[in-house]
Design a protein around this motif. Structure first.
Motif, mmCIF file in Angstrom:
data_model
loop_
_atom_site.group_PDB
_atom_site.id
_atom_site.type_symbol
_atom_site.label_atom_id
_atom_site.label_comp_id
_atom_site.label_asym_id
_atom_site.label_seq_id
_atom_site.Cartn_x
_atom_site.Cartn_y
_atom_site.Cartn_z
ATOM 1 N N ALA A 113 -95.691 28.618 -34.500
ATOM 2 C CA ALA A 113 -94.575 28.604 -35.386
ATOM 3 C C ALA A 113 -94.506 27.819 -36.487
ATOM 4 C CB ALA A 113 -93.390 28.492 -34.330
ATOM 5 N N ARG A 116 -84.596 32.156 -35.626
ATOM 6 C CA ARG A 116 -85.224 33.400 -36.189
ATOM 7 C C ARG A 116 -86.631 33.714 -36.052
ATOM 8 N NH1 ARG A 116 -82.712 31.573 -41.522
ATOM 9 N NH2 ARG A 116 -81.043 32.661 -41.836
ATOM 10 N N THR A 117 -87.385 32.540 -35.380
ATOM 11 C CA THR A 117 -88.600 32.978 -35.111
ATOM 12 C C THR A 117 -89.290 32.720 -33.790
ATOM 13 O OG1 THR A 117 -89.782 30.953 -36.013
ATOM 14 C CG2 THR A 117 -89.628 32.688 -37.555
ATOM 15 N N PRO A 151 -96.126 32.713 -36.345
ATOM 16 C CA PRO A 151 -94.594 32.905 -36.236
ATOM 17 C C PRO A 151 -94.077 34.213 -36.431
ATOM 18 C CG PRO A 151 -95.047 31.813 -38.188
ATOM 19 C CD PRO A 151 -96.258 31.594 -37.487
ATOM 20 N N ALA A 152 -93.311 34.832 -35.404
ATOM 21 C CA ALA A 152 -92.777 36.242 -35.500
ATOM 22 C C ALA A 152 -91.416 36.123 -35.680
ATOM 23 C CB ALA A 152 -93.312 36.996 -34.179
ATOM 24 N N THR A 153 -90.923 37.424 -36.171
ATOM 25 C CA THR A 153 -89.355 37.464 -36.634
ATOM 26 C C THR A 153 -88.757 38.161 -35.538
ATOM 27 O OG1 THR A 153 -89.876 39.637 -37.697
ATOM 28 C CG2 THR A 153 -89.886 37.630 -39.095
ATOM 29 N N SER A 154 -89.622 38.580 -34.575
ATOM 30 C CA SER A 154 -88.832 39.199 -33.124
ATOM 31 C C SER A 154 -89.705 39.054 -32.078
ATOM 32 C CB SER A 154 -88.597 40.727 -33.327
ATOM 33 O OG SER A 154 -89.867 41.451 -33.610
ATOM 34 N N CYS A 214 -94.042 39.488 -32.103
ATOM 35 C CA CYS A 214 -94.867 38.398 -31.315
ATOM 36 C C CYS A 214 -95.914 39.157 -30.027
ATOM 37 C CB CYS A 214 -94.025 37.323 -30.623
ATOM 38 S SG CYS A 214 -95.163 36.101 -29.925
ATOM 39 N N ASP A 274 -87.535 28.139 -32.186
ATOM 40 C CA ASP A 274 -86.816 27.416 -33.352
ATOM 41 C C ASP A 274 -85.862 26.596 -32.645
ATOM 42 O OD1 ASP A 274 -88.069 28.774 -35.396
ATOM 43 O OD2 ASP A 274 -86.401 30.192 -35.720
#
Length: 439
Positions: free
Chosen positions: A7, A40-41, A95-98, A102, A173
């Motif tokens: 991340a 967020r990630t 790092p994924a935003t959702s 991921c 995060d």
């Protein structure tokens, strides 16, 4: 154990080599390890044992592992591929935003990895501790030579951790600077208390040399035996940044790197003492960066929070359930509040001792969800996570998987470790499906 982050960078220590003082170390650690803001990630690091595809009990020769990994390095992946000291394979997501992004990324990468390994007649096994084989080094590099020398001083558990263990590590995060359910102080505290529930609910390492060890999570036992200086958390009183900075300074130095020859492995030298003595040479910012990667607490702040306490899970997609449950309990405000209220009474059992070297974590690793209070907490937390997942955009397939785990294991006071123990004892009444065999 991998230095690869899922991340964020491990740290910003890439400045020129200049000597550090203790106050400078503390300031750097405070800035590096807790980067606050809206959650967020999400990321995940999934470790696997690599075994013969059809008979996982048979050891794989180093030559076959080397050939397989050479082939894997030609496979395009979005996740970072790393190899652990005993030959375990790890994928670390970007790092994924959702949550669903991921899961999609890692699932696709795992499909590609499994296809490449199958052409070598090899496969991945999800279990927290190798139930068949003794530890055997695959990687012979100066870092791991020094690590082995250092960990051998506390007994055989260090080699077993390096070479025979695997996990699912969830990266989230740090949270808002301000207090509240998504504030970094609350999330730091929650990670260390909820962590015991996650150990118990996902315990999946009850065997060594094909025999029960007496612990649902033998992998967690290994971390206990390595000791608090290397594998323990800081105390939870006060500001998380200050507590972690003190912990980094007072933790023993694993090794002092050099350009040539084996690295020096000092005995009993803390990073604070190194900065004061300047011997055998003054530590630099690069040394601080490296020192942090040699600390293995159950929750490691790396700009984000890396939750390291979950055993590797059985089945091709078993890793998804702990990722989904943990993400929901941290990133959905309602579920986070429920989890906080649920685990708050459990905190008394820790006796204010840092994880995992306290009674709560020890009971979780030894007894799993057979512990009545941990069982009750797990039911409440999994139920809250299941309700929260649609709010995080989880698909029906993901919520169904979590619901199935809740029904099969959590409601019954069981974990995958109990399935393995049933098979060893001849009391298993469930279809084995694709799960590993233990004899």
């Amino acid at each position: 154990m991998s230095d690869t982050s899922s991340a964020a960078p491990a740290s910003d220590c890439r400045e020129p080599r200049t000597a550090l003082t203790p106050p400078e170390v503390e300031a750097l650690v405070r800035g590096i390890c807790f980067k606050t803001g809206p959650p967020r990630t999400v990321g995940v690091e999934v470790e696997w044992l690599v075994h013969e595809l059809r008979t996982p009990q048979l050891p794989v020769t180093p030559e076959r592992l080397e050939a397989a990994y050479a082939a894997l390095r030609t496979v395009p992946l979005r996740s970072a591929l790393t190899i652990e000291p005993g030959g375990q394979l790890e994928l670390s997501s970007p790092p994924a935003t959702s949550l669903m992004e991921c899961i999609g990324t890692v699932s696709a990468d795992l499909d590609a990895v499994r296809s490449a390994l199958a052409r070598q007649d090899l496969g991945l096994v999800g279990i927290g501790h190798d139930p068949w084989h003794p530890p055997r080094r695959f990687l012979h590099e100066r870092r791991y030579d020094a690590m082995e020398t250092c960990l051998d001083r506390t007994g055989p558990s260090g080699r077993r951790m390096m070479c025979t263990s695997a996990s699912v590590q969830v990266c989230l995060d740090a949270g808002y600077e301000e207090p509240g359910p998504l504030g970094h102080g609350r999330r730091w505290w929650l990670a260390h208390q909820l962590g015991a529930v996650l150990v118990a609910a996902f315990a999946n390492s009850p065997l060594a040399r094909r025999e029960p060890t007496g612990w649902r999570s033998t992998r967690q036992l290994l971390w206990l035996e390595i000791g608090p200086g290397r594998a323990g958390a800081p105390t939870l009183d006060g500001d998380p940044r200050a507590a972690w900075a003190r912990h980094v300074l007072d933790a023993p130095v694993m090794c002092i790197r050099g350009d040539d020859g084996p690295w020096d492995v000092p005995e009993g030298l803390t990073f604070r003492e190194w900065t004061r003595s300047g011997a055998p040479r003054p530590p630099t910012r690069e040394d601080l960066d490296y020192h942090i990667t040699t600390l293995f607490p159950p929750v490691r702040p790396r700009g984000f929070l890396e939750l390291r306490m979950i055993d590797a899970q059985p089945g091709d997609d078993g890793w998804i359930v702990p990722l989904a449950v943990t993400t929901a309990l941290f990133d959905d405000p309602e579920a986070a509040e429920t989890a906080y209220r649920t685990v708050k009474p459990l905190a008394e059992r820790s006796l204010t001792l840092p994880a995992p070297h306290n009674p709560l974590w020890i009971d979780a690793a030894r007894n799993g969800l057979a512990d009545p209070e941990l069982h009750e907490a797990a039911v409440a937390c999994f139920t809250a996570a299941l309700e929260a997942l649609p709010r995080l955009g989880a698909t029906t397939q993901i919520t169904d998987a979590v619901a199935a785990y809740l029904d099969r294991y959590v409601m019954q006071g069981r974990s995958p470790a109990d399935d393995l123990l049933d098979r060893v004892r001849g009391t298993d009444r469930r279809p084995h499906g694709k799960d590993i065999r233990t004899s």
